[in-house]
Design a protein around this motif. Structure first.
Motif, PDB file in Angstrom:
ATOM      1  N   THR A 103       0.813  -1.217   0.000  1.00  0.00           N
ATOM      2  CA  THR A 103       0.000   0.000   0.000  1.00  0.00           C
ATOM      3  C   THR A 103       0.844   1.264   0.000  1.00  0.00           C
ATOM      4  OG1 THR A 103      -0.166  -0.004   2.407  1.00  0.00           O
ATOM      5  CG2 THR A 103      -1.915  -1.127   1.180  1.00  0.00           C
ATOM      6  N   GLU A 104       2.084   1.193   0.459  1.00  0.00           N
ATOM      7  CA  GLU A 104       2.964   2.359   0.525  1.00  0.00           C
ATOM      8  C   GLU A 104       4.278   2.062  -0.182  1.00  0.00           C
ATOM      9  OE1 GLU A 104       2.144   5.275   1.657  1.00  0.00           O
ATOM     10  OE2 GLU A 104       0.292   4.730   2.664  1.00  0.00           O
ATOM     11  N   THR A 105       4.847   3.115  -0.781  1.00  0.00           N
ATOM     12  CA  THR A 105       6.148   2.990  -1.435  1.00  0.00           C
ATOM     13  C   THR A 105       7.037   4.128  -0.973  1.00  0.00           C
ATOM     14  OG1 THR A 105       5.144   1.974  -3.383  1.00  0.00           O
ATOM     15  CG2 THR A 105       7.356   2.865  -3.645  1.00  0.00           C
ATOM     16  N   LEU A 106       8.206   3.790  -0.467  1.00  0.00           N
ATOM     17  CA  LEU A 106       9.210   4.767  -0.070  1.00  0.00           C
ATOM     18  C   LEU A 106      10.264   4.799  -1.166  1.00  0.00           C
ATOM     19  CD1 LEU A 106      10.288   6.648   2.209  1.00  0.00           C
ATOM     20  CD2 LEU A 106      11.590   4.675   3.021  1.00  0.00           C
ATOM     21  N   ILE A 107      10.498   5.987  -1.718  1.00  0.00           N
ATOM     22  CA  ILE A 107      11.521   6.157  -2.745  1.00  0.00           C
ATOM     23  C   ILE A 107      12.741   6.782  -2.074  1.00  0.00           C
ATOM     24  CG2 ILE A 107      12.123   7.295  -4.901  1.00  0.00           C
ATOM     25  CD1 ILE A 107       9.098   7.259  -5.564  1.00  0.00           C
ATOM     26  N   ILE A 108      13.887   6.158  -2.260  1.00  0.00           N
ATOM     27  CA  ILE A 108      15.123   6.633  -1.645  1.00  0.00           C
ATOM     28  C   ILE A 108      16.058   7.115  -2.745  1.00  0.00           C
ATOM     29  CG2 ILE A 108      17.080   6.059  -0.169  1.00  0.00           C
ATOM     30  CD1 ILE A 108      15.335   3.720   0.909  1.00  0.00           C
TER      31      ILE A 108
END
Length: 183
Positions: A103-108
């Motif tokens: 449900t969530e995506t963290l872009i680094i």
């Protein structure tokens, strides 16, 4: 004579429409920027507005048929290209860390510079909607490690992210734990 009046009127209408559209799009882009939203393909936050405005200026030049004003548009275009190549040299990399349920995506966004010691920089973004991401301003981090041969992914522990739930992730970095709480 009547045909010339209609042509001028059509050009004027098209010019006013483009100016209004440029004003509206710039306003939307500024509001996005003030709220720390970026396009997924442009994390600098200003390449997209410059490119959109260059396109508007070129269209306005076509409509008004002014040739002397082409020089600033061409210079802006080449400045944008040169500036983009400057960022290519800085060697930023991107990776996504997806929550367990997806449900969530963290872009680094990360990079590394090594000359005796290694400097690591990280910026964190949360994917929002389909083409936007929100920057986590207070979570940016940078650190230096001496006499270690870790790459930037290993130094932060990107490949071993520990999700506590769908909104919280912990990275076991080389300097300790880094907790990111998504909005």
């Amino acid at each position: 004579m009547k045909n010339d009046f209609n042509t001028i009127s059509l050009r004027l209408k098209l010019l006013l429409f483009l100016l209004l559209f440029a004003f509206i799009s710039d306003t939307i882009l500024m509001l996005l920027s003030f709220n720390d939203y970026h396009f997924i393909f442009d994390t600098s936050g200003w390449n997209t507005p410059i490119l959109i405005n260059i396109i508007f200026v070129i269209l306005i030049f076509f409509i008004t048929r002014k040739k002397i004003i082409w020089l600033p548009a061409v210079l802006l275009f080449f400045w944008l290209i040169a500036n983009h190549f400057g960022f290519v040299i800085m060697d930023w990399h991107y990776t996504e860390v997806v929550s367990p349920k997806g449900t969530e995506t963290l872009i680094i966004k990360y990079r590394q510079a090594t000359l005796g010691e290694s400097h690591y920089w990280y910026e964190f973004y949360q994917k929002s909607y389909s083409i936007l991401m929100k920057k986590h301003i207070y979570d940016d981090m940078g650190f230096i490690i001496y006499n270690d041969h870790l790459n930037a992914r290993q130094a932060l522990g990107i490949d071993h992210a520990n999700w506590l739930n769908e909104e919280e992730v912990i990275f076991e970095s080389a300097i300790g734990k880094k907790k990111i709480i998504l909005y």
